[in-house]
Structures are given as C-alpha cells and as structure tokens.
Design a protein around this motif. Sequence first.
Motif, PDB file in Angstrom:
ATOM      1  N   LEU A   1       0.832  -1.301  -0.010  1.00 32.05           N
ATOM      2  CA  LEU A   1       0.111   0.100  -0.034  1.00 32.05           C
ATOM      3  C   LEU A   1       0.843   1.290   0.043  1.00 32.05           C
ATOM      4  N   TYR A   2       1.897   1.251   0.994  1.00 31.94           N
ATOM      5  CA  TYR A   2       2.677   2.525   0.654  1.00 31.94           C
ATOM      6  C   TYR A   2       3.393   2.492  -0.314  1.00 31.94           C
ATOM      7  N   ALA A   3       4.156   1.446  -0.916  1.00 30.83           N
ATOM      8  CA  ALA A   3       4.789   1.518  -2.211  1.00 30.83           C
ATOM      9  C   ALA A   3       3.691   2.179  -3.366  1.00 30.83           C
ATOM     10  N   LYS A   4       2.524   1.791  -3.534  1.00 24.46           N
ATOM     11  CA  LYS A   4       1.631   2.283  -4.340  1.00 24.46           C
ATOM     12  C   LYS A   4       1.249   3.869  -4.111  1.00 24.46           C
ATOM     13  N   ARG A   5       1.273   4.003  -2.879  1.00 20.78           N
ATOM     14  CA  ARG A   5       0.518   5.392  -2.670  1.00 20.78           C
ATOM     15  C   ARG A   5       1.557   6.441  -2.783  1.00 20.78           C
ATOM     16  N   PHE A   6       2.905   6.069  -2.581  1.00 22.90           N
ATOM     17  CA  PHE A   6       4.057   7.112  -2.777  1.00 22.90           C
ATOM     18  C   PHE A   6       4.831   6.650  -3.863  1.00 22.90           C
ATOM     19  N   LYS A   7       4.641   5.836  -4.701  1.00 26.61           N
ATOM     20  CA  LYS A   7       5.164   5.675  -6.025  1.00 26.61           C
ATOM     21  C   LYS A   7       6.639   5.123  -5.623  1.00 26.61           C
ATOM     22  N   GLN A   8       6.934   4.266  -4.526  1.00 24.69           N
ATOM     23  CA  GLN A   8       8.335   3.580  -4.160  1.00 24.69           C
ATOM     24  C   GLN A   8       8.509   2.432  -4.991  1.00 24.69           C
ATOM     25  N   ASP A   9       9.761   2.026  -5.288  1.00 20.28           N
ATOM     26  CA  ASP A   9      10.213   0.963  -5.903  1.00 20.28           C
ATOM     27  C   ASP A   9       9.912  -0.011  -5.197  1.00 20.28           C
ATOM     28  N   SER A  10       9.920  -0.074  -3.634  1.00 20.47           N
ATOM     29  CA  SER A  10       9.751  -1.081  -2.698  1.00 20.47           C
ATOM     30  C   SER A  10       9.629  -0.779  -1.271  1.00 20.47           C
ATOM     31  N   VAL A  11       9.221  -1.573  -0.294  1.00 23.23           N
ATOM     32  CA  VAL A  11       9.475  -1.450   0.780  1.00 23.23           C
ATOM     33  C   VAL A  11      10.432  -2.456   1.691  1.00 23.23           C
ATOM     34  N   MET A  12      11.465  -2.258   1.930  1.00 25.50           N
ATOM     35  CA  MET A  12      12.365  -3.567   2.433  1.00 25.50           C
ATOM     36  C   MET A  12      11.585  -4.181   3.919  1.00 25.50           C
ATOM     37  N   ILE A  13      11.586  -5.339   4.061  1.00 23.41           N
ATOM     38  CA  ILE A  13      10.912  -5.786   5.301  1.00 23.41           C
ATOM     39  C   ILE A  13      12.078  -7.034   5.654  1.00 23.41           C
ATOM     40  N   VAL A  14      12.414  -6.911   6.800  1.00 28.57           N
ATOM     41  CA  VAL A  14      13.555  -7.733   7.528  1.00 28.57           C
ATOM     42  C   VAL A  14      12.862  -8.632   8.399  1.00 28.57           C
ATOM     43  N   LYS A  15      12.871  -9.798   8.310  1.00 25.53           N
ATOM     44  CA  LYS A  15      12.032 -10.640   9.453  1.00 25.53           C
ATOM     45  C   LYS A  15      13.246 -11.633   9.880  1.00 25.53           C
ATOM     46  N   VAL A  16      13.024 -11.347  11.461  1.00 25.48           N
ATOM     47  CA  VAL A  16      13.933 -12.335  12.047  1.00 25.48           C
ATOM     48  C   VAL A  16      13.190 -13.008  13.280  1.00 25.48           C
ATOM     49  N   PRO A  17      13.545 -14.198  13.383  1.00 31.04           N
ATOM     50  CA  PRO A  17      12.816 -15.283  14.595  1.00 31.04           C
ATOM     51  C   PRO A  17      12.987 -14.598  15.989  1.00 31.04           C
ATOM     52  N   VAL A  18      12.058 -14.347  16.725  1.00 34.08           N
ATOM     53  CA  VAL A  18      12.062 -14.062  17.991  1.00 34.08           C
ATOM     54  C   VAL A  18      12.146 -15.353  19.183  1.00 34.08           C
ATOM     55  N   LEU A  19      13.083 -15.695  19.667  1.00 33.97           N
ATOM     56  CA  LEU A  19      13.268 -16.733  20.390  1.00 33.97           C
ATOM     57  C   LEU A  19      12.542 -16.633  21.827  1.00 33.97           C
ATOM     58  N   GLU A  20      12.534 -15.471  22.348  1.00 37.39           N
ATOM     59  CA  GLU A  20      12.161 -15.134  23.642  1.00 37.39           C
ATOM     60  C   GLU A  20      12.102 -13.717  23.819  1.00 37.39           C
ATOM     61  N   TRP A  21      11.262 -13.244  24.729  1.00 39.42           N
ATOM     62  CA  TRP A  21      10.977 -11.755  25.033  1.00 39.42           C
ATOM     63  C   TRP A  21      10.321 -11.798  26.325  1.00 39.42           C
ATOM     64  N   SER A  22      10.397 -10.655  26.877  1.00 42.91           N
ATOM     65  CA  SER A  22       9.715 -10.225  28.261  1.00 42.91           C
ATOM     66  C   SER A  22       9.498  -8.938  28.532  1.00 42.91           C
ATOM     67  N   PHE A  23       8.521  -8.836  29.355  1.00 44.48           N
ATOM     68  CA  PHE A  23       8.189  -7.329  29.710  1.00 44.48           C
ATOM     69  C   PHE A  23       8.889  -7.175  31.176  1.00 44.48           C
ATOM     70  N   ILE A  24       9.839  -6.198  31.396  1.00 43.12           N
ATOM     71  CA  ILE A  24      10.234  -6.154  32.782  1.00 43.12           C
ATOM     72  C   ILE A  24       9.692  -4.932  33.728  1.00 43.12           C
ATOM     73  N   GLY A  25       9.083  -5.146  34.810  1.00 47.18           N
ATOM     74  CA  GLY A  25       8.330  -4.228  35.521  1.00 47.18           C
ATOM     75  C   GLY A  25       9.616  -3.368  36.180  1.00 47.18           C
ATOM     76  N   PRO A  26       9.024  -2.452  37.160  1.00 52.60           N
ATOM     77  CA  PRO A  26       9.773  -1.444  37.974  1.00 52.60           C
ATOM     78  C   PRO A  26      10.502  -2.386  39.081  1.00 52.60           C
ATOM     79  N   ASP A  27       9.893  -3.343  39.340  1.00 55.35           N
ATOM     80  CA  ASP A  27      10.413  -4.344  40.276  1.00 55.35           C
ATOM     81  C   ASP A  27      11.628  -5.389  39.853  1.00 55.35           C
ATOM     82  N   GLY A  28      11.853  -5.287  38.555  1.00 49.53           N
ATOM     83  CA  GLY A  28      12.709  -5.932  37.923  1.00 49.53           C
ATOM     84  C   GLY A  28      12.308  -7.648  37.473  1.00 49.53           C
ATOM     85  N   GLN A  29      10.811  -7.555  37.666  1.00 49.76           N
ATOM     86  CA  GLN A  29      10.198  -8.980  37.482  1.00 49.76           C
ATOM     87  C   GLN A  29       9.590  -8.704  36.048  1.00 49.76           C
ATOM     88  N   ASN A  30       9.389  -9.921  35.601  1.00 57.12           N
ATOM     89  CA  ASN A  30       8.324 -10.114  34.319  1.00 57.12           C
ATOM     90  C   ASN A  30       7.013 -10.574  34.761  1.00 57.12           C
TER      91      ASN A  30
END
Length: 129
Positions: A100-129
């Motif tokens: 959609l962006y490429a069409k709307r703004f006449k771009q050759d392309s939009v590059m997308i880089v895809k990397v697997p996520v093995l783990e993630w967490s949200f850490i609170g103010p107490d240092g715990q997730n």
Amino acid sequence: MKKSIHYLLVSMLVLVGSSASYAEEVFRLRMFFGLSLPGGGAVSLAEWQSFQQEEIVKVFDGFNVVDSVGYYKGKPERSKIVTVIVESKDIAKANALASLYAKRFKQDSVMIVKVPVLEWSFIGPDGQN
C-alpha cells in the motif's frame, strides 16, 4: 520393563513433537519506508503521520518508529523504520501495508527484514516480568 521405557520415550517424543507444531512462530519485522519520491521531493511529515495513523495503527497494536537515513542506489534517503513483533500469521498484514505504501508514494519497494524471536519479556519496575 524395557518395553515400558520404550513406550514412555516414544510417547514423550510424540507429545513434544505435536506441541511444537501447535506453537506459533514469532518474528521481529523491520519495515524500511523510504521518504524520497521518484520525481523529486519527499513524503512530507504530515503525509507520513497520516499514513501511520490511518494505516499502521489499524494493522498493529504496538510498534516502534525510528527516523533514519539510508542509502538507495548510492544516494542518501530519509526513511522511517517501523519495528513490530508479530506471529507468522500476521506477516501478510505487513506485506499488504508495505505494498500500500509503495503504491501510494510511488516507491520501488519497501524492504522488510524478518528475524525469528526466540524469547521476549516485559520487565516491570521491580525487575520482574
């Protein structure tokens, strides 16, 4: 006894194998949106903000945007890098957004880089997730 251990091991392998097939893969996508226009000029800040609010916000619950200067065909180009964490089923949404962006703004392309996520967490103010 030996037969029981064999059945136990086979059962464990089947359970591990089947649970892994149900797990959804998670990826970090980085989308590189160039702001230069082919005939000269650039996508304005107002145009970008409008695209961000009207399109990106509707597609993804959360994302990060970074201003960048990239190089395309040897020339510097201002760009926006949008990073999002998605399940594999949502990659098609990112591809549609890029198209959609490429069409709307006449771009050759939009590059997308895809990397697997093995783990993630949200850490609170107490240092715990």
